[in-house]
Design an enzyme around this catalytic site. Structure first.
Site, PDB file in Angstrom:
ATOM      1  N   ARG A 104     -17.669  11.789 104.004  1.00 49.45           N
ATOM      2  CA  ARG A 104     -18.138  10.642 104.432  1.00 49.45           C
ATOM      3  C   ARG A 104     -17.938   9.371 103.559  1.00 49.45           C
ATOM      4  NH1 ARG A 104     -23.630  10.341 107.760  1.00 49.45           N
ATOM      5  NH2 ARG A 104     -24.480  10.071 105.621  1.00 49.45           N
ATOM      6  N   LYS A 129     -20.401   3.872 105.315  1.00 52.45           N
ATOM      7  CA  LYS A 129     -21.715   3.802 104.796  1.00 52.45           C
ATOM      8  C   LYS A 129     -21.666   2.674 103.690  1.00 52.45           C
ATOM      9  CE  LYS A 129     -26.020   6.853 104.453  1.00 52.45           C
ATOM     10  NZ  LYS A 129     -26.552   6.481 105.518  1.00 52.45           N
ATOM     11  N   GLU A 156     -27.476   1.384 117.326  1.00 53.06           N
ATOM     12  CA  GLU A 156     -27.909   2.089 116.201  1.00 53.06           C
ATOM     13  C   GLU A 156     -29.542   1.795 116.374  1.00 53.06           C
ATOM     14  OE1 GLU A 156     -27.015   4.378 112.924  1.00 53.06           O
ATOM     15  OE2 GLU A 156     -25.091   3.002 112.649  1.00 53.06           O
TER      16      GLU A 156
HETATM   17  C1  LIG Z   1     -26.898   7.110 106.644  1.00 52.69           C
HETATM   18  C2  LIG Z   1     -27.142   6.290 108.107  1.00 52.69           C
HETATM   19  C3  LIG Z   1     -27.474   7.160 109.108  1.00 52.69           C
HETATM   20  C4  LIG Z   1     -27.779   8.576 109.105  1.00 52.69           C
HETATM   21  O1  LIG Z   1     -27.017   9.444 108.768  1.00 52.69           O
HETATM   22  P1  LIG Z   1     -27.400  11.008 108.207  1.00 52.69           P
HETATM   23  O2  LIG Z   1     -26.169  11.630 107.625  1.00 52.69           O
HETATM   24  O3  LIG Z   1     -27.954  11.676 109.393  1.00 52.69           O
HETATM   25  O4  LIG Z   1     -28.204  10.581 107.256  1.00 52.69           O
HETATM   26  C5  LIG Z   1     -27.550   6.567 110.355  1.00 52.69           C
HETATM   27  N1  LIG Z   1     -27.017   5.209 110.302  1.00 52.69           N
HETATM   28  C6  LIG Z   1     -26.764   4.465 109.330  1.00 52.69           C
HETATM   29  C7  LIG Z   1     -26.621   3.024 109.775  1.00 52.69           C
HETATM   30  C8  LIG Z   1     -26.813   4.998 108.116  1.00 52.69           C
HETATM   31  O5  LIG Z   1     -26.518   4.291 107.265  1.00 52.69           O
END
Ligand SMILES: *Cc1c(COP(=O)(O)O)cnc(C)c1O
Length: 339
Positions: free
Chosen positions: A80, A183, A219
């Site tokens: 990722r 991210k 989200e």
């Molecule tokens: C990091 C994140 C998540 C959760 O991802 P995981 O891999 O389960 O920790 C969900 N939404 C957003 C916007 C994120 O930045």
């Protein structure tokens, strides 16, 4: 080192002894360095400071009953982070360098890794940013990748207890063709206003809707959304959602439990018909949602009427934690033991 009360750790920054760093210069990654400083010295024109060239990851190391240290699906975090780098034109961190640095950061700070049995873990924060100077809008020529760690407790002070979310319609977290699926720090900057306002208004977090039509659930702040309805695990599909590794794992576990997994658009009105709803991510694993309030029209959606998390959410949460701490067999090969 001061005595740490493992049972009451908040989710927050915690100073440890070391962090690890690596620089990308002249087209290649250099040597891994160890630092005991909490600060970085960077160029005043570094692109991360001006144009938001920054991405991060969040993962945890867990100590099992057997004393062993476990990483959960680190390959997914590495992948990722490469996707995030690709999306905003940064140098990609090779998976073997990513692994070497997280393991080094964990091992150097092993005394901060909470012992088994407190629901605490060692949070790992890898971050990558443009450190080279540009004043025109261009990607940097130099990058810095660092990893720091710190012991953490549950993300929400409620722990595994229902939280209350505010549905917002006057802000978007990410655009459909924007950067919601990677991210990057900029997504968070854009979500701060709505998030802090929700906290002032008495909520744990916000529920963002899909930006274009405002009809579908996107989200839950920094976490993915899921719902249980009868025998189904339902989670939104949208180009602006960050693909959560926790959610990916819960979908698999739901399937293992015999649930049907539906990844599709989820209309806000469907909330009325769901049996259980929750937010999921590495930080909280699962936060059961007890109540949602639509900020615009005041509509209230109530869950967990007995004040407790739903049965299936609880089962999924326990199952995932059991795998992460090594209490249960790792049948999907998700865990890497590092000592
Ligand atoms: C990091 C994140 C998540 C959760 O991802 P995981 O891999 O389960 O920790 C969900 N939404 C957003 C916007 C994120 O930045």
């Amino acid at each position: 080192m001061q005595d740490i009360n493992w049972g009451t750790l908040p989710f927050g920054y915690f100073k440890t002894d070391y962090n690890v760093r690596c620089y990308y210069r002249n087209g290649k990654w250099g040597e891994v360095e160890t630092s005991s400083s909490e600060f970085v010295s960077i160029h005043i024109a570094a692109t991360c400071l001006h144009y938001g060239q920054e991405a991060f990851e969040g993962m945890k190391a867990y100590r099992g009953k057997d004393g062993k240290i476990r990483l959960f699906r680190w390959q997914e975090n590495a992948k990722r982070m490469r996707k995030s780098a690709e999306g905003i034109l940064m140098a990609e961190v090779p998976d073997d360098l990513f692994f070497e640095m997280i393991v080094k950061a964990v091992k150097l700070n092993e005394k901060y890794l909470p012992p088994y049995g407190h629901g605490a873990s060692l949070y790992i924060r890898p971050l990558l940013f443009g450190s080279g100077p540009q004043v025109g809008v261009k990607p940097a020529d130099e990058y810095m990748f660092m990893v720091f760690v710190g012991p953490v407790g549950p993300y929400f002070k409620e722990g595994f207890n229902p939280v209350t979310l505010q549905i917002v319609r006057d802000f978007d977290r990410a655009a459909p063709l924007g950067t919601g699926h990677i991210k990057v720090g900029g997504n968070y900057a854009g979500s701060l206003f709505a998030g802090e306002r929700a906290k002032k208004e008495g909520f744990s977090s916000v529920l963002f809707l899909e930006a274009k039509e405002k009809k579908y659930i996107d989200e839950a702040g920094p976490a993915n959304f899921f719902a249980i309805k009868e025998n189904s695990y339902i989670t939104p599909k949208s180009s602006s959602i960050l693909p959560s590794i926790t959610n990916m794992s819960l979908m698999q576990l739901a399937e293992d439990l015999g649930l049907k997994v539906e990844r599709r658009k989820v209309a806000v009105e469907e909330l009325d018909g769901f049996d259980e709803v929750g937010a999921c991510g590495t930080a909280a694993i699962i936060s059961p949602i007890g109540k949602l309030v639509d900020r615009e029209n005041g509509k209230v959606y109530q869950f967990c009427k007995d004040g407790k998390a739903g049965k299936i959410s609880t089962k999924l949460y326990e199952k995932l934690q059991a795998i992460q701490y090594g209490d249960e067999a790792d049948t999907h090969n998700w865990v890497t033991i590092i000592n």
